[in-house]
Write a protein that holds these residues in place. Structure first.
Motif, mmCIF file in Angstrom:
data_model
loop_
_atom_site.group_PDB
_atom_site.id
_atom_site.type_symbol
_atom_site.label_atom_id
_atom_site.label_comp_id
_atom_site.label_asym_id
_atom_site.label_seq_id
_atom_site.Cartn_x
_atom_site.Cartn_y
_atom_site.Cartn_z
ATOM 1 N N THR A 27 -12.336 0.383 6.476
ATOM 2 C CA THR A 27 -12.637 -0.532 5.965
ATOM 3 C C THR A 27 -14.190 -0.560 6.122
ATOM 4 O OG1 THR A 27 -10.632 -1.724 6.419
ATOM 5 C CG2 THR A 27 -12.040 -3.134 5.312
ATOM 6 N N THR A 45 -17.899 -11.133 0.296
ATOM 7 C CA THR A 45 -16.646 -10.379 -0.339
ATOM 8 C C THR A 45 -15.562 -10.637 0.050
ATOM 9 O OG1 THR A 45 -17.121 -8.465 1.472
ATOM 10 C CG2 THR A 45 -17.520 -7.954 -0.868
ATOM 11 N N LEU A 46 -14.516 -10.798 -0.656
ATOM 12 C CA LEU A 46 -13.095 -11.592 -0.361
ATOM 13 C C LEU A 46 -12.221 -10.478 0.327
ATOM 14 C CD1 LEU A 46 -12.482 -14.163 -1.099
ATOM 15 C CD2 LEU A 46 -11.079 -13.315 -3.086
ATOM 16 N N SER A 49 -10.102 -3.863 0.162
ATOM 17 C CA SER A 49 -9.144 -2.641 -0.259
ATOM 18 C C SER A 49 -9.135 -2.222 -1.493
ATOM 19 C CB SER A 49 -7.821 -3.755 0.059
ATOM 20 O OG SER A 49 -7.876 -4.828 -1.090
ATOM 21 N N ASP A 68 -8.115 1.535 -0.691
ATOM 22 C CA ASP A 68 -7.544 1.443 0.695
ATOM 23 C C ASP A 68 -6.280 1.201 0.915
ATOM 24 O OD1 ASP A 68 -8.013 1.161 3.439
ATOM 25 O OD2 ASP A 68 -8.646 -0.915 3.403
ATOM 26 N N ALA A 70 -2.717 0.978 3.627
ATOM 27 C CA ALA A 70 -2.445 0.381 4.998
ATOM 28 C C ALA A 70 -2.109 1.209 5.814
ATOM 29 C CB ALA A 70 -1.300 -0.768 4.737
ATOM 30 N N GLN A 72 -1.004 1.174 9.021
ATOM 31 C CA GLN A 72 -0.061 0.860 10.194
ATOM 32 C C GLN A 72 1.100 1.933 10.068
ATOM 33 O OE1 GLN A 72 -1.246 -1.465 8.138
ATOM 34 N NE2 GLN A 72 -0.852 -3.566 9.068
ATOM 35 N N PHE B 303 -5.946 -12.871 -0.729
ATOM 36 C CA PHE B 303 -7.288 -12.657 -0.029
ATOM 37 C C PHE B 303 -7.748 -13.935 0.523
ATOM 38 C CE2 PHE B 303 -7.202 -8.524 -2.778
ATOM 39 C CZ PHE B 303 -6.951 -7.683 -1.655
ATOM 40 N N ALA B 313 -13.598 -9.981 5.612
ATOM 41 C CA ALA B 313 -13.172 -9.318 4.394
ATOM 42 C C ALA B 313 -11.819 -8.621 4.607
ATOM 43 C CB ALA B 313 -13.808 -8.189 3.807
ATOM 44 N N ALA B 314 -10.778 -9.004 3.656
ATOM 45 C CA ALA B 314 -9.459 -8.406 4.017
ATOM 46 C C ALA B 314 -9.350 -6.947 3.750
ATOM 47 C CB ALA B 314 -8.562 -9.145 3.181
ATOM 48 N N SER B 315 -8.658 -6.170 4.425
ATOM 49 C CA SER B 315 -8.453 -4.808 4.144
ATOM 50 C C SER B 315 -7.034 -4.581 3.796
ATOM 51 C CB SER B 315 -8.680 -3.888 5.565
ATOM 52 O OG SER B 315 -7.733 -4.109 6.422
ATOM 53 N N ALA B 316 -6.749 -3.325 3.426
ATOM 54 C CA ALA B 316 -5.403 -2.970 3.040
ATOM 55 C C ALA B 316 -4.530 -3.303 4.101
ATOM 56 C CB ALA B 316 -5.247 -1.749 2.636
ATOM 57 N N ASP B 317 -4.909 -3.170 5.258
ATOM 58 C CA ASP B 317 -3.999 -3.339 6.580
ATOM 59 C C ASP B 317 -3.530 -4.799 6.593
ATOM 60 O OD1 ASP B 317 -4.554 -0.691 7.238
ATOM 61 O OD2 ASP B 317 -5.794 -1.218 8.855
ATOM 62 N N PHE B 319 -3.684 -6.971 3.615
ATOM 63 C CA PHE B 319 -3.220 -7.190 2.326
ATOM 64 C C PHE B 319 -1.823 -6.952 2.173
ATOM 65 C CE2 PHE B 319 -2.738 -6.153 -2.154
ATOM 66 C CZ PHE B 319 -2.629 -7.421 -2.385
ATOM 67 N N LEU B 320 -1.365 -5.670 2.630
ATOM 68 C CA LEU B 320 -0.103 -5.289 2.213
ATOM 69 C C LEU B 320 1.163 -6.023 3.161
ATOM 70 C CD1 LEU B 320 1.893 -3.531 0.622
ATOM 71 C CD2 LEU B 320 1.662 -1.767 2.470
#
Lengths: 219, 496
Positions: A27, A45-46, A49, A68, A70, A72, B303, B313-317, B319-320
């Protein structure tokens, strides 16, 4: 969606996926690249991703969409949904974390298996500002990257090091791939999109076009 | 027909031309090799049977619908915005009847089969046809008008409209094709049209995109009924499967999914509720792009929620997992059908690149994750997972805040409870005071009595008898001063 057009004034649209374990700094990397921000307390920035960047490379317009994913472990199986139809993949690991490099190796194996050589791979060792705590040797990483036909980069999102180069280089490679693809297809002047579902039959006169070879300067 | 019999005449044995029932008359291929008489008998029989079957089906549908209506009347708590208002319901009912007539005629065509459509959708049967059927004429007309207005501004507008209309109409004849073939047709059409537009606009992709959006809106509004969740696919089965699956997973908490959202914050829970509403609303839209817009709106709310909680800021980690949580809480109606519909009929350039495409991909990921979810992915042991799934146990919740919709009520209830406890304490105190007052009063009274007694003892009461004689009966007996009195007068006799 691959190249957004043929030669000349057409715009290329590329999709790039970011892969890598959580906490390796994916990120930060894109935020640094797209907004030139690192650890900024003032949020404008909101989200980080999905980011886009418009570029102009050797006179050609490029729209870059960075996806982006996830990181995990439990979402690993969802990878194919993310990376299908992407033109490039950036595989990020943390140079202080041996495990994250192993993850990258797994991703490479999977991507090559699923997408073949159509996808441009970049292996990125992030956090080079923490050189003292390095656990992944430079030789090992670069050697591995070469063995799988990927390029290796050293970056630091904190120091804004190597990021610009990484994306620029990737774009150029993707453009080359796209152009090669067009040539292979014949001069696909009107072929604005590649096949959405594997096989696409071009019904006009593809035979003649294939024979013509790479002729980019079409109408 | 004549052509056919000619050919038959040439190379077919005489006996093969006879009625297959062996009545001696000539048969006809159009009547499955029977003669006219035998065919009529046969046909009448099957027809009669089919009419009966059809009646039974119609009756069943009617009953189901009434049941669904009754259910809906009672269970108005269902969070489904797609439910048509009751006034529309009547309208729909009549429409449904006319549809039945349609199916009736369909039965008589040779390839007819009973529509399996709503045999297995008890809850869903209600909302399924309502948005489409009741709104159809109005909405399509309006879309057509808008489409024409839009195209008026373009030079090749007339040509585009003609092509789109011709294509849309031609789709009606392809109803028997599988969903994938239909999708292929539509996608080819998109592809051809956008290629031509590219040439026309000299590669200005933004303008091509805007035209393609309108084309998609026009075509898909008209084709929606035929191609959304078609009978040739198992979309509906998948819908039910995922719905059941999500219902079975009701016990999954924020903590298990590691969702970086704190629903205690009112703003966050507000965003969560909005996200849930948006993802449910997706089902009510007809155009693939509108559906995508719903998903995008839902994502933006997510978000917001993450940002408010995490302040970054939100990442995909982040968000998903949150999206997965939202899907689990929302259980959106006809989820798989919607996803399939968008994949098949959305303009590919929107879907594969672009922000909308990214969120849609994430939604697909969320669904895939929910389908495959096991104990390991929630950091639970296999036994725990099985227990929760079978409903024999439920995970311990640190607080009773399972859903955002309830959390407000819960916090209110907690507040009330606190208030009540406070009241109880205060009442206890009042009671204490009252008791003390009572005992004080008793003490005081005792004290007063005591004092009075004391005083009485110290100053005994001396009774002074009243001065005047009170009892006339004892005049003589008690009269102390009798002695001082002169002797009573004796009666004397006077002899005069």
């Amino acid at each position: 969606m691959a190249a957004g057009g043929g030669a000349g004034n057409k715009t290329y649209s590329f999709k790039v996926v970011l892969l890598g374990e959580g906490c390796v700094g994916k990120t930060s990397l894109v935020l640094r690249y797209c907004e030139n921000k690192f650890n900024d307390k003032h949020i404008t920035t909101l989200q980080a991703s999905f980011l886009t960047k418009k570029l102009n490379i050797t006179g050609k317009r490029v729209n870059l969409a960075i996806w982006d994913t996830a990181g995990q472990e439990r979402f690993h199986a969802l990878g194919p949904i993310y990376y299908r139809d992407s033109n490039g993949a950036i595989l990020v690991y943390d140079i202080t974390d041996e495990d994250s490099f192993q993850k990258v190796k797994n991703w490479v194996k999977e991507l090559r298996k699923m997408l073949g050589n159509e996808i441009c791979l970049c292996i990125v060792g992030n956090k080079v500002d923490l050189e003292k705590e390095r656990h992944v040797s430079v030789e090992e990483a670069e050697g591995y990257a070469e063995s799988v036909g990927a390029k290796h980069y050293h970056t630091s999102a904190k120091l804004n090091k190597g990021i610009e180069e990484l994306f620029l280089d990737l774009c150029k490679r993707m453009m080359e791939t796209a152009q090669a693809e067009e040539r292979a297809k014949g001069n696909g002047a009107s072929q604005s999109t590649t096949s959405r579902r594997g096989v696409q039959i071009v019904d006009d006169d593809p035979q003649a076009a294939t024979a013509a070879g790479g002729c980019c300067s079409s109408a | 027909m004549s052509h056919r019999s000619e050919r038959r005449g040439i190379h077919v044995d005489q006996s093969e031309l006879l009625c297959t029932k062996g009545c001696g008359f000539y048969g006809n291929a159009a009547w499955q090799g029977l003669c006219s008489k035998c065919w009529r008998e046969e046909y009448q029989q099957t027809r009669h049977k089919q009419i009966q079957e059809d009646h039974a089906l119609a009756e069943r549908l009617q009953k189901e619908e009434e049941a669904a209506y009754a259910n809906n009347h009672q269970g108005a708590t269902q969070p489904q915005p797609a439910i048509a208002p009751f006034s529309k319901f009547e309208e729909r009912k009549t429409k449904e009847k006319s549809r039945k007539v349609n199916t009736m005629t369909k039965f008589f065509t040779p390839s007819a089969k009973t529509p399996p459509k709503k045999e297995s959708v008890p809850g869903e049967a209600l909302s399924t046809p309502s948005p489409s059927v009741s709104r159809k004429p109005l909405e399509t007309d309006r879309t057509t008008q808008e489409f024409i207005d839009f195209l008026k501004t373009l030079k090749p507008g007339r040509e585009i409209f003609k092509q789109c209309r011709a294509f849309t109409e031609s789709m009606a004849y392809k109803r028997d094709l599988g969903a994938d073939e239909l999708s292929e047709c539509v996608q080819d059409f998109y592809q051809n049209l956008s290629d031509r537009l590219h040439t026309h606009f000299k590669g200005s992709s933004e303008r091509v995109e805007s035209v393609m959006d309108e084309v998609e809106r026009y075509m898909m509004t008209r084709l929606y009924e035929e191609v959304f969740c078609p009978e040739t696919t198992d979309d509906e089965k998948k819908d039910l499967a995922i719905q059941k699956r999500i219902r079975a997973l009701h016990w999954v908490t924020i903590e298990m999914l590691c969702v970086p959202v704190d629903e205690e914050i009112p703003e966050v829970s507000d965003n969560v509720v909005k996200a849930i509403t948006d993802v449910i609303e997706m089902d009510s839209k007809r155009v693939p792009r509108d559906k995508l817009t719903c998903i995008t709106r839902c994502s933006k709310h997510i978000f917001n929620a993450i940002n408010t909680t995490k302040k970054e800021a939100a990442s995909a980690d982040d968000f998903l997992p949150t999206l997965i949580y939202i899907v689990l809480k929302a259980n959106p109606p006809r989820l798989q059908s919607n996803i399939q519909y968008i994949t098949r009929f959305c303009n590919p350039s929107r879907l594969m690149s672009g922000e909308d495409g990214y969120y849609f991909t994430n939604l697909c990921c969320a669904v895939a994750f929910i389908e495959k979810l096991d104990g390991q992915s929630l950091n639970l042991s296999v036994e725990e997972f099985d227990l929760y799934m079978s409903g024999q146990a439920s995970p311990q919740r640190p607080q009773a805040v399972p859903s955002p919709a309830c959390s407000a009520a819960f916090s209110q209830m907690n507040d009330s409870l606190d208030l009540l406890t406070g009241l109880g304490v205060r009442q206890e105190r009042v009671m204490e005071g009252a008791r003390r007052l009572e005992s004080d009063l008793i003490d005081w009274r005792d004290g007063v009595e005591h004092k009075v007694q004391d005083v009485l003892e110290r100053f005994p009461l001396e009774m002074h008898p009243p001065a005047s004689p009170t009892a006339s009966s004892a005049i003589d007996a008690d009269n102390v001063e009798n002695d001082h009195l002169p002797s009573p007068l004796q009666p004397q006799l006077f002899a005069g």
